[in-house]
Every structure is written in C-alpha cells, then in structure tokens.
Design a protein around this motif. Structure first.
Motif, short mmCIF file in Angstrom:
data_model
loop_
_atom_site.label_atom_id
_atom_site.label_comp_id
_atom_site.label_asym_id
_atom_site.label_seq_id
_atom_site.Cartn_x
_atom_site.Cartn_y
_atom_site.Cartn_z
N ALA A 102 33.91 10.47 -25.38
CA ALA A 102 32.87 10.10 -26.73
C ALA A 102 32.12 8.91 -26.11
O ALA A 102 32.54 8.06 -25.19
N GLU A 103 30.78 8.85 -26.76
CA GLU A 103 29.93 7.81 -26.24
C GLU A 103 29.98 6.63 -27.18
O GLU A 103 29.43 5.53 -27.00
N CYS A 104 30.35 6.67 -28.36
CA CYS A 104 30.29 5.56 -29.41
C CYS A 104 31.54 4.74 -29.34
O CYS A 104 32.30 5.01 -28.48
N LYS A 105 31.64 3.63 -29.79
CA LYS A 105 32.59 2.43 -29.61
C LYS A 105 33.82 3.12 -30.35
O LYS A 105 33.70 3.80 -31.25
N GLN A 106 34.95 2.67 -29.74
CA GLN A 106 36.18 3.20 -30.38
C GLN A 106 37.29 2.12 -30.38
O GLN A 106 37.26 1.10 -29.78
N ILE A 107 37.97 2.33 -31.43
CA ILE A 107 39.11 1.37 -32.03
C ILE A 107 40.39 2.18 -32.01
O ILE A 107 40.33 3.11 -32.91
N GLY A 108 41.56 1.58 -31.31
CA GLY A 108 42.82 2.49 -31.39
C GLY A 108 43.88 1.44 -32.08
O GLY A 108 43.72 0.41 -31.34
#
Length: 375
Positions: A102-108
């Motif tokens: 994925a290209e968007c910013k991610q928070i896990g």
C-alpha cells in the motif's frame, strides 16, 4: 481526511478480542469525528449495525481471510488497490496486519508478540506468516500502538523500533460488566455450576492461555478436599482440541464445565457471579478478562509474567503460572477467606476506571492526528 480501517474482525456471530477492540475504538472515533470520512474494509458480508454513522462507507473485499494464502491475497493485492481507489489518506489496522504494497500511510495496533517467543503455539503456516510479515509491518507502519508497556518494550527490543514510534494505550472493558446481587449470582450458579461457587477462566482455548496448568491446579485444589467448580469460557483457536476436561482426574471431571463462546450479556453475568477469575497465561499482551472482572468486583488470581502484573496492580493475587501447587493454594486461600474476597473485590472496583475505551479511542485518534499532520 479519508481514513481506511481494517474491520474484518467485526463479526456479528462471534466477537472475540480483536473484534471487541475494533468495535469499541472505531465506534467512538466515527461518532466523535463526523468531519472525517471513514471507509471500513470487510472481508465478508457485514452486519449493518457495524456502520456507526453516515460518515462510514463499507467496502467488502474478496477473499475472506480464513487461511494464510488468503490473508496474503487480501492484504497485498485486494487491499492496496482498494486503498488507492478510495483515495485513503491513512489506513488504521486494529489487529496489526498491514499491507506492504500500500502507498498510503499506515498505523497498526500490535497487541503482543507471542508468536515470536512461543512459535510452537501456532500452526506452522500461521507461525511462518507472523514471523515473516510482522517485523516488516513494524517497519512499514508510520506509527504503532500497543496495549501495555510490556508489549511496547518487547516490540522495541525485538524489532529495533524507535520507542517514540510506539504509543501505549491500555484496553478497556464493556460497561455491561458490573456487580450483581447475591440473588442474581445464585441464579447463575444454579445454571452453570449446580448451585455451587465456581472459579472462572475466560479466553480463547489457545496454548499460551495455559489451561493445562489451570486444570492441574484445580485437580490439586479438589484433591485437598476443597469444594467448588471450574468454569472455562471460550472457543478453540486454530481448531485445536488440546484443552479437554480429560486432563483432570475422572473423579473431578464433572466439576469442570466448558461453556464455549458466550454472548457479552451472558459473559458479564458469569463473570460477576464467579468466586474468582483465575487467569494464568504464560504470555499475554494485556488480558481484558482481568478488567472485566475488576468492573464486576470479582476477585482475581493472575499469572505474574509478561503484562499481567502491569494490568492487575494490587487488585489481585499474582502466582507463578507454572507452579500448579501455588495456584491451588491461592484458590484454597481465596475460597475460605471472605475478608480477602472483599478486599480484592474493592481493590478491583477502584482500579477498573483506569481502563476505559474512551481513553483508548482518544489515544488512537491522537496518533491518527499526528500522522495526518504529515500528509
């Protein structure tokens, strides 16, 4: 912002740990932030009750993530395309699974690293997946959240992550959990334990929950001439059947009752009516049943490893989870000492407000806002 959320654990038929975390946190964020758009990504048909507001768009992506190959397909192929198509700014994943493509910013949210420390507790394919992908997820994520200080230190040390990248936000527990009257307790005892007092375990029937030690401790407790039943609430994980009442001597086997999965309302009644919660996993990122018991004023006997002392504080008795004789001794002590029962009940009720889903949701939103400022 357009915020994408992994909602694959919102299952109306059977909500477990990840599902309740998603439900409690995401519901609050949606309602408190109508100015933002949320896109929920499901992996199967969804229940409309999980669409928490008009600012939510549900999207179902194929395939359902029931096996490792399907998980990879969903997160690495279906999801990246959907995130791009929906013009998602930030993707939030309450179960820690992210997309490397994925290209968007991610928070896990990484709840714990049991699979790293006890890999044999998982089937081989899941063991491979977690240990191959989660280190990459930790590095790919813009920010991480976790549910205890213990888990934060473990993630930082194990994956070489900067401490500032990981925020701790304790879990909460449903407001359904509350004390009940003695009359209500007796009704539940009659229904589940033949009218006798009972000790309670709540959790998925997974090796790390250490049911073998609990069952052995209960047998020792009964062999010493003590009364009472043991109620085990939870469903098998990974279709394992390693936890059976047959681990207990035949003469006490009828005193152990496996209920399977219970509804939230039924679980609250069972928790509030128990003599004590006995919760002795050898590895745990948090332990929501502990907070549920605190909210009910139910005394606690808990293991002294990993995150459990952090959660329990002074509101329970801590034991070595591998010392079955010690667990049995503390069960016996609690059974006969009414003043100890009262003291632990009061301490639990006093400590319970520290664990609140409002606090958790606000902490998660603060991280989303931080990342949003970087867009």
């Amino acid at each position: 912002m357009r915020i994408g959320i992994n909602t694959r654990f919102l299952l109306s038929s059977k909500m477990e740990g990840f599902g309740w975390y998603t439900y409690e946190v995401v519901k609050r964020m949606v309602k408190q932030h109508p100015e933002h758009e949320f896109v929920f990504f499901f992996d199967r048909p969804y229940d409309k009750k999980f669409i928490f507001g008009p600012n939510v768009k549900p999207v179902v992506l194929f395939p359902p993530t029931r096996a490792v190959v399907l998980i990879i397909s969903w997160f690495e192929f279906a999801l990246p395309a959907a995130l791009k198509n929906e013009k998602i700014d930030i993707f939030f994943s309450p179960d820690g699974f992210l997309s490397l493509r994925a290209e968007c910013k991610q928070i896990g949210v990484m709840h714990d690293l049991n699979f790293l420390h006890h890999p044999k507790d998982l089937p081989l394919r899941f063991r491979w997946y977690y240990n191959k992908f989660f280190p990459k997820f930790a590095k790919k994520a813009e920010r991480l959240l976790t549910v205890s200080e213990y888990s934060k230190q473990d993630i930082v040390a194990s994956y070489g992550i900067e401490p500032a990248k990981v925020k701790v936000a304790w879990n909460g527990a449903s407001e359904t959990f509350r004390p009940v009257t003695e009359q209500e307790k007796q009704k539940v005892r009659i229904q589940y334990a033949g009218g006798e007092p009972y000790f309670l375990f709540v959790g998925a029937l997974h090796p790390r929950k250490n049911l073998k030690s609990l069952l052995k401790a209960f047998q020792i407790y009964r062999e010493r001439g003590n009364k009472g039943k043991l109620l085990i609430v939870g469903a098998n994980l990974f279709a394992t059947n390693h936890m059976e009442a047959s681990l207990v001597a035949e003469e006490f086997r009828s005193d152990v009752h496996f209920t399977g999965h219970l509804s939230l309302e039924e679980l609250a009644k069972v928790t509030a009516s128990a003599l004590a919660l006995v919760f002795v996993p050898y590895f745990e990122g948090f332990g929501i049943p502990l907070v549920e018991a605190m909210r009910c004023g139910t005394p606690i006997i808990a293991g002294n490893l990993t995150s459990l002392p952090e959660v329990v504080g002074d509101a329970g008795i801590l034991v070595n989870p591998f010392d079955t004789a010690e667990i049995a001794t503390q069960m016996q002590r609690l059974f006969v000492d009414e003043q100890l029962q009262k003291d632990l009940s009061e301490k639990g009720l006093q400590r319970a407000p520290l664990f609140n889903w409002d606090f958790t949701a606000n902490a998660v939103w603060s991280v989303i806002e931080e990342v949003g400022k970087e867009l």
